[in-house]
Design a protein around this motif. Structure first.
Motif, short mmCIF file in Angstrom:
data_model
loop_
_atom_site.label_atom_id
_atom_site.label_comp_id
_atom_site.label_asym_id
_atom_site.label_seq_id
_atom_site.Cartn_x
_atom_site.Cartn_y
_atom_site.Cartn_z
N LEU A 131 15.95 -6.49 13.14
CA LEU A 131 16.16 -6.69 11.92
C LEU A 131 14.76 -7.80 11.16
N GLU A 132 14.58 -8.55 11.60
CA GLU A 132 13.99 -10.10 11.14
C GLU A 132 12.72 -9.51 11.42
N GLY A 133 12.01 -9.24 12.46
CA GLY A 133 11.11 -9.01 12.72
C GLY A 133 10.48 -7.55 11.51
N VAL A 134 11.46 -6.21 11.68
CA VAL A 134 11.33 -5.58 10.77
C VAL A 134 10.97 -5.73 9.23
N SER A 135 12.02 -6.58 8.69
CA SER A 135 11.58 -7.20 7.38
C SER A 135 11.03 -8.30 7.03
N TYR A 136 10.47 -8.98 8.08
CA TYR A 136 8.84 -9.56 8.19
C TYR A 136 7.62 -8.32 8.07
N LEU A 137 7.63 -7.28 8.72
CA LEU A 137 6.88 -6.66 8.65
C LEU A 137 6.78 -5.95 7.13
N THR A 138 7.60 -5.16 6.44
CA THR A 138 7.79 -4.97 5.30
C THR A 138 7.01 -5.73 4.53
N LEU A 139 8.11 -6.29 4.47
CA LEU A 139 7.73 -7.79 3.23
C LEU A 139 6.18 -8.47 3.65
N PHE A 140 5.12 -8.11 4.46
CA PHE A 140 3.68 -8.49 4.55
C PHE A 140 3.24 -7.23 4.26
N SER A 141 3.46 -5.79 4.70
CA SER A 141 2.56 -5.30 4.42
C SER A 141 2.91 -4.16 2.68
N ASN A 142 4.24 -5.09 1.97
CA ASN A 142 4.38 -5.16 1.11
C ASN A 142 3.47 -5.84 0.21
N MET A 143 3.20 -7.34 0.75
CA MET A 143 1.98 -7.93 -0.19
C MET A 143 0.27 -7.61 0.39
N LEU A 144 0.49 -7.27 1.63
CA LEU A 144 -1.49 -6.21 2.07
C LEU A 144 -1.59 -4.85 1.15
N PHE A 145 -0.48 -4.07 0.76
CA PHE A 145 -0.76 -2.80 0.46
C PHE A 145 -0.43 -2.64 -0.44
N VAL A 146 1.35 -2.46 -1.42
CA VAL A 146 1.21 -2.48 -2.18
C VAL A 146 1.15 -3.22 -3.17
N LYS A 147 1.24 -4.17 -3.58
CA LYS A 147 0.65 -4.97 -4.21
C LYS A 147 -0.58 -4.49 -4.78
N HIS A 148 -1.74 -4.12 -3.94
CA HIS A 148 -3.35 -4.46 -4.72
C HIS A 148 -2.77 -2.36 -5.29
N ASN A 149 -1.83 -1.46 -4.59
CA ASN A 149 -2.56 -0.43 -5.39
C ASN A 149 -1.75 0.02 -6.56
N ASN A 150 -0.31 -1.29 -5.91
CA ASN A 150 0.70 -0.59 -7.49
C ASN A 150 1.71 -1.73 -7.53
N PRO A 151 1.15 -2.61 -8.12
CA PRO A 151 1.86 -3.70 -8.56
C PRO A 151 3.28 -3.98 -9.26
N GLU A 152 3.36 -2.79 -10.04
CA GLU A 152 4.73 -2.89 -10.71
C GLU A 152 5.42 -2.07 -9.59
N LEU A 153 5.24 -1.46 -8.29
CA LEU A 153 6.21 -1.25 -7.19
C LEU A 153 6.13 -2.34 -7.02
N TYR A 154 5.33 -3.50 -6.24
CA TYR A 154 5.23 -4.68 -5.75
C TYR A 154 6.33 -5.64 -6.46
N LYS A 155 6.02 -5.65 -7.43
CA LYS A 155 7.35 -7.24 -8.18
C LYS A 155 8.21 -6.20 -7.75
N THR A 156 8.84 -5.39 -8.53
CA THR A 156 10.02 -4.28 -7.74
C THR A 156 10.55 -4.76 -6.90
#
Length: 94
Positions: A11-36
């Motif tokens: 679960l820690e590994g999955v959460s780390y990769l999810t946090l990483f992908s949120n930072m790398l992909f979602v942040k640039h495409n949808n800043p509101e979703l990133y913040k949420t």
């Protein structure tokens, strides 16, 4: 306790990769979703990281791991895909 550690490591590994992908992909495409998503994902990852380290210390004592093995297992939590490697390399036969 080893089964719980394996689950927390996964679960820690999955959460780390999810946090990483949120930072790398979602942040640039949808800043509101990133913040949420940032707080709940970050909080879950933080709790799982602390649990991973605490369980690793407890298992070091219980299983009498060497300091080298413990160090590798502890450092794997800060490397992407590290916990998955640890599960395959060190904990598969345990």
């Amino acid at each position: 306790m080893l089964r719980i550690f394996k689950l927390v490591a996964l679960l820690e590994g999955v959460s780390y990769l999810t946090l990483f992908s949120n930072m790398l992909f979602v942040k640039h495409n949808n800043p509101e979703l990133y913040k949420t998503l940032l707080f709940p994902i970050g909080m879950a990852h933080g709790v799982l990281f602390i649990g991973y380290i605490i369980l690793a210390v407890m298992l070091k004592i219980e299983e009498n791991w060497s300091w080298k093995k413990f160090g590798i297992i502890a450092l794997a939590s800060v490397v992407p895909f590290g916990t998955f490697y640890i599960e395959q390399k060190y904990l598969k036969n345990a």
